[in-house]
Design a protein around this motif. Structure first.
Motif, PDB file in Angstrom:
ATOM      1  N   LEU A  57      32.594  49.227  37.281  1.00  0.00           N
ATOM      2  CA  LEU A  57      32.072  49.471  38.631  1.00  0.00           C
ATOM      3  C   LEU A  57      32.075  48.181  39.449  1.00  0.00           C
ATOM      4  O   LEU A  57      32.490  48.184  40.610  1.00  0.00           O
ATOM      5  N   THR A  58      31.652  47.084  38.857  1.00  0.00           N
ATOM      6  CA  THR A  58      31.666  45.783  39.549  1.00  0.00           C
ATOM      7  C   THR A  58      33.084  45.405  39.949  1.00  0.00           C
ATOM      8  O   THR A  58      33.339  44.962  41.068  1.00  0.00           O
ATOM      9  N   THR A  59      34.026  45.624  39.034  1.00  0.00           N
ATOM     10  CA  THR A  59      35.427  45.315  39.309  1.00  0.00           C
ATOM     11  C   THR A  59      35.959  46.199  40.435  1.00  0.00           C
ATOM     12  O   THR A  59      36.658  45.719  41.333  1.00  0.00           O
ATOM     13  N   LEU A  60      35.607  47.478  40.409  1.00  0.00           N
ATOM     14  CA  LEU A  60      36.041  48.399  41.457  1.00  0.00           C
ATOM     15  C   LEU A  60      35.544  47.919  42.819  1.00  0.00           C
ATOM     16  O   LEU A  60      36.316  47.841  43.783  1.00  0.00           O
ATOM     17  N   HIS A  61      34.262  47.571  42.905  1.00  0.00           N
ATOM     18  CA  HIS A  61      33.710  47.096  44.183  1.00  0.00           C
ATOM     19  C   HIS A  61      34.415  45.829  44.655  1.00  0.00           C
ATOM     20  O   HIS A  61      34.706  45.686  45.845  1.00  0.00           O
ATOM     21  N   ALA A  62      34.705  44.922  43.741  1.00  0.00           N
ATOM     22  CA  ALA A  62      35.408  43.689  44.121  1.00  0.00           C
ATOM     23  C   ALA A  62      36.815  43.999  44.628  1.00  0.00           C
ATOM     24  O   ALA A  62      37.268  43.416  45.626  1.00  0.00           O
ATOM     25  N   ARG A  63      37.492  44.908  43.971  1.00  0.00           N
ATOM     26  CA  ARG A  63      38.875  45.217  44.362  1.00  0.00           C
ATOM     27  C   ARG A  63      38.955  45.977  45.681  1.00  0.00           C
ATOM     28  O   ARG A  63      39.991  45.944  46.347  1.00  0.00           O
ATOM     29  N   LEU A  64      37.889  46.653  46.063  1.00  0.00           N
ATOM     30  CA  LEU A  64      37.882  47.322  47.369  1.00  0.00           C
ATOM     31  C   LEU A  64      38.075  46.318  48.507  1.00  0.00           C
ATOM     32  O   LEU A  64      38.522  46.692  49.589  1.00  0.00           O
ATOM     33  N   GLY A  65      37.791  45.053  48.265  1.00  0.00           N
ATOM     34  CA  GLY A  65      37.976  44.011  49.274  1.00  0.00           C
ATOM     35  C   GLY A  65      39.395  43.492  49.374  1.00  0.00           C
ATOM     36  O   GLY A  65      39.723  42.728  50.288  1.00  0.00           O
ATOM     37  N   ASN A  66      40.257  43.899  48.460  1.00  0.00           N
ATOM     38  CA  ASN A  66      41.649  43.443  48.492  1.00  0.00           C
ATOM     39  C   ASN A  66      42.414  44.107  49.635  1.00  0.00           C
ATOM     40  O   ASN A  66      42.125  45.231  50.012  1.00  0.00           O
ATOM     41  N   ASP A  67      43.424  43.397  50.127  1.00  0.00           N
ATOM     42  CA  ASP A  67      44.355  44.034  51.055  1.00  0.00           C
ATOM     43  C   ASP A  67      45.306  44.883  50.206  1.00  0.00           C
ATOM     44  O   ASP A  67      45.408  44.683  48.988  1.00  0.00           O
ATOM     45  N   PRO A  68      45.994  45.866  50.810  1.00  0.00           N
ATOM     46  CA  PRO A  68      46.841  46.768  50.016  1.00  0.00           C
ATOM     47  C   PRO A  68      47.903  46.076  49.158  1.00  0.00           C
ATOM     48  O   PRO A  68      48.129  46.487  48.012  1.00  0.00           O
ATOM     49  N   ALA A  69      48.537  45.044  49.661  1.00  0.00           N
ATOM     50  CA  ALA A  69      49.585  44.373  48.875  1.00  0.00           C
ATOM     51  C   ALA A  69      48.978  43.666  47.666  1.00  0.00           C
ATOM     52  O   ALA A  69      49.544  43.732  46.552  1.00  0.00           O
ATOM     53  N   THR A  70      47.864  43.001  47.854  1.00  0.00           N
ATOM     54  CA  THR A  70      47.197  42.330  46.738  1.00  0.00           C
ATOM     55  C   THR A  70      46.744  43.350  45.708  1.00  0.00           C
ATOM     56  O   THR A  70      46.927  43.163  44.504  1.00  0.00           O
ATOM     57  N   GLU A  71      46.170  44.445  46.184  1.00  0.00           N
ATOM     58  CA  GLU A  71      45.675  45.459  45.258  1.00  0.00           C
ATOM     59  C   GLU A  71      46.808  46.086  44.464  1.00  0.00           C
ATOM     60  O   GLU A  71      46.669  46.374  43.279  1.00  0.00           O
ATOM     61  N   ARG A  72      47.937  46.280  45.084  1.00  0.00           N
ATOM     62  CA  ARG A  72      49.080  46.842  44.362  1.00  0.00           C
ATOM     63  C   ARG A  72      49.519  45.892  43.243  1.00  0.00           C
ATOM     64  O   ARG A  72      49.824  46.340  42.136  1.00  0.00           O
ATOM     65  N   ALA A  73      49.526  44.611  43.514  1.00  0.00           N
ATOM     66  CA  ALA A  73      49.886  43.631  42.485  1.00  0.00           C
ATOM     67  C   ALA A  73      48.855  43.625  41.350  1.00  0.00           C
ATOM     68  O   ALA A  73      49.224  43.530  40.172  1.00  0.00           O
ATOM     69  N   VAL A  74      47.589  43.734  41.692  1.00  0.00           N
ATOM     70  CA  VAL A  74      46.535  43.793  40.669  1.00  0.00           C
ATOM     71  C   VAL A  74      46.714  45.055  39.824  1.00  0.00           C
ATOM     72  O   VAL A  74      46.630  45.006  38.598  1.00  0.00           O
ATOM     73  N   ALA A  75      46.955  46.187  40.468  1.00  0.00           N
ATOM     74  CA  ALA A  75      47.142  47.447  39.745  1.00  0.00           C
ATOM     75  C   ALA A  75      48.333  47.349  38.786  1.00  0.00           C
ATOM     76  O   ALA A  75      48.268  47.859  37.658  1.00  0.00           O
ATOM     77  N   LEU A  76      49.395  46.690  39.202  1.00  0.00           N
ATOM     78  CA  LEU A  76      50.566  46.533  38.333  1.00  0.00           C
ATOM     79  C   LEU A  76      50.213  45.687  37.109  1.00  0.00           C
ATOM     80  O   LEU A  76      50.624  46.009  35.983  1.00  0.00           O
ATOM     81  N   ARG A  77      49.430  44.631  37.288  1.00  0.00           N
ATOM     82  CA  ARG A  77      48.996  43.810  36.139  1.00  0.00           C
ATOM     83  C   ARG A  77      48.103  44.627  35.198  1.00  0.00           C
ATOM     84  O   ARG A  77      48.206  44.504  33.975  1.00  0.00           O
ATOM     85  N   GLU A  78      47.236  45.436  35.770  1.00  0.00           N
ATOM     86  CA  GLU A  78      46.360  46.282  34.951  1.00  0.00           C
ATOM     87  C   GLU A  78      47.189  47.298  34.164  1.00  0.00           C
ATOM     88  O   GLU A  78      46.926  47.553  32.993  1.00  0.00           O
ATOM     89  N   LEU A  79      48.196  47.874  34.803  1.00  0.00           N
ATOM     90  CA  LEU A  79      49.074  48.821  34.133  1.00  0.00           C
ATOM     91  C   LEU A  79      49.796  48.145  32.966  1.00  0.00           C
ATOM     92  O   LEU A  79      49.907  48.719  31.877  1.00  0.00           O
ATOM     93  N   ALA A  80      50.254  46.930  33.164  1.00  0.00           N
ATOM     94  CA  ALA A  80      50.920  46.199  32.079  1.00  0.00           C
ATOM     95  C   ALA A  80      49.966  45.997  30.901  1.00  0.00           C
ATOM     96  O   ALA A  80      50.375  46.130  29.736  1.00  0.00           O
ATOM     97  N   ALA A  81      48.692  45.698  31.186  1.00  0.00           N
ATOM     98  CA  ALA A  81      47.702  45.517  30.121  1.00  0.00           C
ATOM     99  C   ALA A  81      47.440  46.827  29.383  1.00  0.00           C
ATOM    100  O   ALA A  81      47.333  46.849  28.148  1.00  0.00           O
ATOM    101  N   ILE A  82      47.342  47.917  30.127  1.00  0.00           N
ATOM    102  CA  ILE A  82      47.162  49.238  29.515  1.00  0.00           C
ATOM    103  C   ILE A  82      48.357  49.562  28.621  1.00  0.00           C
ATOM    104  O   ILE A  82      48.201  49.998  27.475  1.00  0.00           O
TER     105      ILE A  82
END
Length: 157
Positions: free
Chosen positions: A121-146
């Motif tokens: 939940l803390t991570t979700l709230h922090a990521r809501l502050g990202n701009d779309p391009a940054t968030e997409r890059a973060v999501a791709l890194r998370e997908l790689a970890a998964i």
């Protein structure tokens, strides 16, 4: 299954197994085509290198929301801490998921394995502050970890 068994699958079977890791068909085809790997590390390295932004939308479509009661299989296992979280935290995650999806147009993708519901939940709230391009890059890194964790479970020695 062991890595030698994975290496011995025909291409279609290998792709099907990989689609259980990540629902991105292009990624699954490319990783399957790279066989034989002979080690989990080699498979994970190729899988990480093969993952591109072009795979993200299809991969995310295969992921349930964090805290979704209908999560199954690997997602259920990875999100197990959420199932036992306090009702208030689960409610906040559901509200955060809605806000995230409204902002970014896709599910909140995070490697949840071994993490508490409060941390997610803390991570979700922090990521809501990202701009779309940054968030997409973060999501791709998370997908790689998964994917890395799921590959390890798929071909565990």
């Amino acid at each position: 299954m062991k890595i030698a068994q994975f290496d011995a699958l025909d291409a279609g079977e290998a792709e099907r197994e990989l689609l259980g890791v990540c629902r991105a068909p292009r990624w699954a085809r490319q990783v399957a085509a790279g066989r034989p790997y002979r080690s989990v590390a080699a498979l994970q390295e190729t899988a990480a290198a093969a993952l591109t932004d072009a795979d993200l939308d299809e991969a995310m479509a295969g992921h349930p929301r964090i805290g979704d009661r209908v999560a199954a299989g690997a997602s259920r296992r990875e999100q197990s801490a959420v199932a036992t979280a306090e009702a208030g935290v689960r409610t906040a995650l559901a509200e955060g998921n809605r806000a995230y999806e409204e902002r970014f147009g896709h599910v909140y993708l995070v490697c949840a394995s071994g993490r508490s519901a409060e941390d997610l939940l803390t991570t979700l709230h922090a990521r809501l502050g990202n701009d779309p391009a940054t968030e997409r890059a973060v999501a791709l890194r998370e997908l790689a970890a998964i994917n890395r964790l799921r590959i390890e479970r798929l071909v565990a020695p």
